[in-house]
Write a protein that holds these residues in place. Sequence first.
Motif, short mmCIF file in Angstrom:
data_model
loop_
_atom_site.label_atom_id
_atom_site.label_comp_id
_atom_site.label_asym_id
_atom_site.label_seq_id
_atom_site.Cartn_x
_atom_site.Cartn_y
_atom_site.Cartn_z
N LEU A 106 -8.25 -18.49 -19.56
CA LEU A 106 -8.36 -19.26 -18.32
C LEU A 106 -9.72 -19.05 -17.66
CD1 LEU A 106 -4.77 -18.64 -16.88
CD2 LEU A 106 -5.62 -20.68 -18.04
N GLY A 107 -10.17 -17.80 -17.60
CA GLY A 107 -11.43 -17.51 -16.92
C GLY A 107 -12.63 -18.15 -17.59
N LEU A 108 -12.62 -18.22 -18.91
CA LEU A 108 -13.76 -18.79 -19.63
C LEU A 108 -13.82 -20.31 -19.53
CD1 LEU A 108 -13.96 -16.53 -22.81
CD2 LEU A 108 -15.62 -16.66 -20.94
N ARG A 109 -12.78 -20.94 -18.99
CA ARG A 109 -12.86 -22.38 -18.74
C ARG A 109 -13.84 -22.69 -17.60
NH1 ARG A 109 -9.42 -25.84 -21.09
NH2 ARG A 109 -9.95 -27.36 -19.48
N LYS A 110 -14.04 -21.71 -16.71
CA LYS A 110 -14.96 -21.90 -15.59
C LYS A 110 -16.39 -21.72 -16.07
CE LYS A 110 -13.23 -18.50 -13.46
NZ LYS A 110 -13.23 -17.45 -12.45
N MET A 111 -17.30 -22.45 -15.46
CA MET A 111 -18.69 -22.38 -15.87
C MET A 111 -19.31 -21.01 -15.59
SD MET A 111 -19.28 -25.21 -17.38
CE MET A 111 -17.57 -25.04 -17.91
N ASN A 112 -18.81 -20.31 -14.57
CA ASN A 112 -19.35 -18.98 -14.29
C ASN A 112 -18.56 -17.88 -15.00
OD1 ASN A 112 -17.04 -18.96 -12.76
ND2 ASN A 112 -17.98 -18.09 -10.93
N GLY A 113 -17.61 -18.28 -15.83
CA GLY A 113 -16.95 -17.35 -16.71
C GLY A 113 -16.11 -16.30 -16.03
N ILE A 114 -16.07 -15.10 -16.64
CA ILE A 114 -15.21 -14.03 -16.15
C ILE A 114 -16.06 -12.83 -15.74
CG2 ILE A 114 -13.18 -14.76 -17.46
CD1 ILE A 114 -14.91 -11.73 -18.69
N SER A 115 -15.47 -11.99 -14.89
CA SER A 115 -16.16 -10.81 -14.38
C SER A 115 -15.69 -9.56 -15.12
CB SER A 115 -15.89 -10.65 -12.88
OG SER A 115 -16.24 -9.36 -12.43
N LYS A 116 -16.64 -8.78 -15.65
CA LYS A 116 -16.30 -7.52 -16.30
C LYS A 116 -15.69 -6.55 -15.30
CE LYS A 116 -20.26 -8.00 -19.44
NZ LYS A 116 -21.54 -7.39 -19.89
N LYS A 117 -16.22 -6.55 -14.08
CA LYS A 117 -15.71 -5.66 -13.04
C LYS A 117 -14.27 -5.99 -12.70
CE LYS A 117 -16.51 -4.28 -8.21
NZ LYS A 117 -17.31 -4.51 -6.99
N GLU A 118 -13.94 -7.28 -12.56
CA GLU A 118 -12.58 -7.67 -12.24
C GLU A 118 -11.62 -7.31 -13.38
OE1 GLU A 118 -12.65 -11.79 -11.20
OE2 GLU A 118 -13.85 -11.46 -9.38
N PHE A 119 -12.07 -7.47 -14.60
CA PHE A 119 -11.26 -7.08 -15.76
C PHE A 119 -10.94 -5.60 -15.70
CE2 PHE A 119 -10.37 -5.69 -20.05
CZ PHE A 119 -9.68 -6.74 -20.64
N SER A 120 -11.97 -4.80 -15.46
CA SER A 120 -11.81 -3.35 -15.42
C SER A 120 -10.91 -2.91 -14.27
CB SER A 120 -13.19 -2.68 -15.28
OG SER A 120 -13.07 -1.29 -15.18
N GLU A 121 -11.06 -3.54 -13.10
CA GLU A 121 -10.25 -3.17 -11.94
C GLU A 121 -8.78 -3.52 -12.15
OE1 GLU A 121 -12.13 -5.20 -8.74
OE2 GLU A 121 -13.58 -3.59 -8.33
N TYR A 122 -8.54 -4.64 -12.83
CA TYR A 122 -7.15 -5.08 -13.01
C TYR A 122 -6.45 -4.29 -14.12
CZ TYR A 122 -3.11 -8.16 -13.38
OH TYR A 122 -1.81 -8.64 -13.38
N PHE A 123 -7.15 -4.10 -15.25
CA PHE A 123 -6.50 -3.49 -16.41
C PHE A 123 -6.78 -2.00 -16.56
CE2 PHE A 123 -6.97 -8.01 -17.63
CZ PHE A 123 -5.64 -8.31 -17.86
N GLY A 124 -7.77 -1.48 -15.81
CA GLY A 124 -8.10 -0.07 -15.95
C GLY A 124 -8.79 0.25 -17.25
N LYS A 125 -9.37 -0.76 -17.88
CA LYS A 125 -10.08 -0.61 -19.15
C LYS A 125 -11.32 -1.49 -19.13
CE LYS A 125 -5.65 -0.04 -21.53
NZ LYS A 125 -4.71 -0.58 -22.55
N GLY A 126 -12.36 -1.08 -19.81
CA GLY A 126 -13.57 -1.88 -19.85
C GLY A 126 -13.43 -3.09 -20.75
N LEU A 127 -14.04 -4.19 -20.36
CA LEU A 127 -13.98 -5.40 -21.18
C LEU A 127 -14.52 -5.15 -22.58
CD1 LEU A 127 -13.39 -8.49 -21.24
CD2 LEU A 127 -15.77 -8.83 -20.55
N GLU A 128 -15.64 -4.41 -22.68
CA GLU A 128 -16.25 -4.15 -23.97
C GLU A 128 -15.33 -3.31 -24.87
OE1 GLU A 128 -17.73 -3.75 -21.11
OE2 GLU A 128 -19.61 -4.90 -21.11
N ASP A 129 -14.52 -2.44 -24.25
CA ASP A 129 -13.61 -1.61 -25.04
C ASP A 129 -12.54 -2.45 -25.72
OD1 ASP A 129 -14.98 0.64 -24.17
OD2 ASP A 129 -13.65 0.95 -22.45
#
Length: 393
Positions: A327-350
């Motif tokens: 869903l996030g990548l449908r937006k032109m500004n994409g997704i936030s690594k910080k928001e991913f990390s805050e929500y899931f407690g894991k780094g996006l790159e991991d």
Amino acid sequence: MQPLELYIHIPFCVKKCAYCDFLSGPAGEKEKEEYVKMLVDEIRNCPDTVQNYRVISIFFGGGTPSLLTGEQIWRLMDTVREIFTLDEDAEITMEMNPGTVTEEKLRKYRQAGVNRLSIGLQSVNDEELRLLGRIHTYEEFREAYHLARANGFSNINVDLISAIPGQTVESWRRTLERVMALSPEHISAYSLILEEGTTFYKKYVEDEAKEGPKLPDEDAERQMYWDTETLMEKNGYHRYEISNYAKEGYACRHNLGYWERIPYLGFGIGAASLVPVDLIGKCRKLEGKMSRYTNPDQLREYAHSYRNKFQAELLTETEEMEEFMFLGLRKMNGISKKEFSEYFGKGLEDIYGEPICKLESLKLLEQDDDRVWLTKRGIDVSNSVFVEFLLEE
């Protein structure tokens, strides 16, 4: 108070369009009234925990919500205000078919609180409209559009469809240019999809369209897609999602909330919801987890089930991560690594380091210190990109 969106499904239409696979169909006035009563009952059946949330947007979708009377929309809005805390500046959208509009309806919708219209035009070419099975002409759309303006609507979206049978690159450009000349605040431009079970699917997939107008070829469809972005940007419409364009400050807040996974409650037959478990009174140990449920798609089942609708399915972490990316990548500004990390407690790159690296090397993705987004090339093949973010349970 946490933000919450509401979707209210109105499943009625004058007749089914040739491309439509939505849950909708014709009905009489008695059936519409009975359905409105069920919606009121369903909304009132919400748990007390909804008071912990503030409603930031409401979307009346269909079907054709504008088949309801002004009084019926009033009742629904009054019930929402009775049960929910509604933001003063909440975006309240109603989908509208130009063939169902009257001045009295528009005036009452506005008085009830509707402040945004989404008008289904699809094409300015009457022959293309006839092929689609629309019940209106382009001129009738223009009349409805100007009537909406005259009745105070200052936030209007127009829906368009490209790659219609018989459509050319030139006729699609004319559609874009004529609609932009009217200066709506928002334009949604979708490419025709042949959905199984529709009239078009039978004709163009099962029967291979032996007679009548043919679908545009792949090159023409791709040119239409490119022309859309070029002409929109030239005329002051910013692309903020794969198929959606808006003037500055007029991106659809309801849709942005959906792509950003803001909780939403769906009311009506077949309506879907995505809500935190605390909203539906589940175990406190699961606080912060999201759950999903969908109302029955048969009216009789819906009529007997919505009082117990909060029997929701808890989403797994894997499902949530996949949705976050899709869903996030449908937006032109994409997704936030910080928001991913805050929500899931894991780094996006991991979690997604490997596919991100692969897609970046193919020039389908770009990233900076915080955000990841699709390139123009990535948008062209977005479905293939999204597949890369599926995880194994």
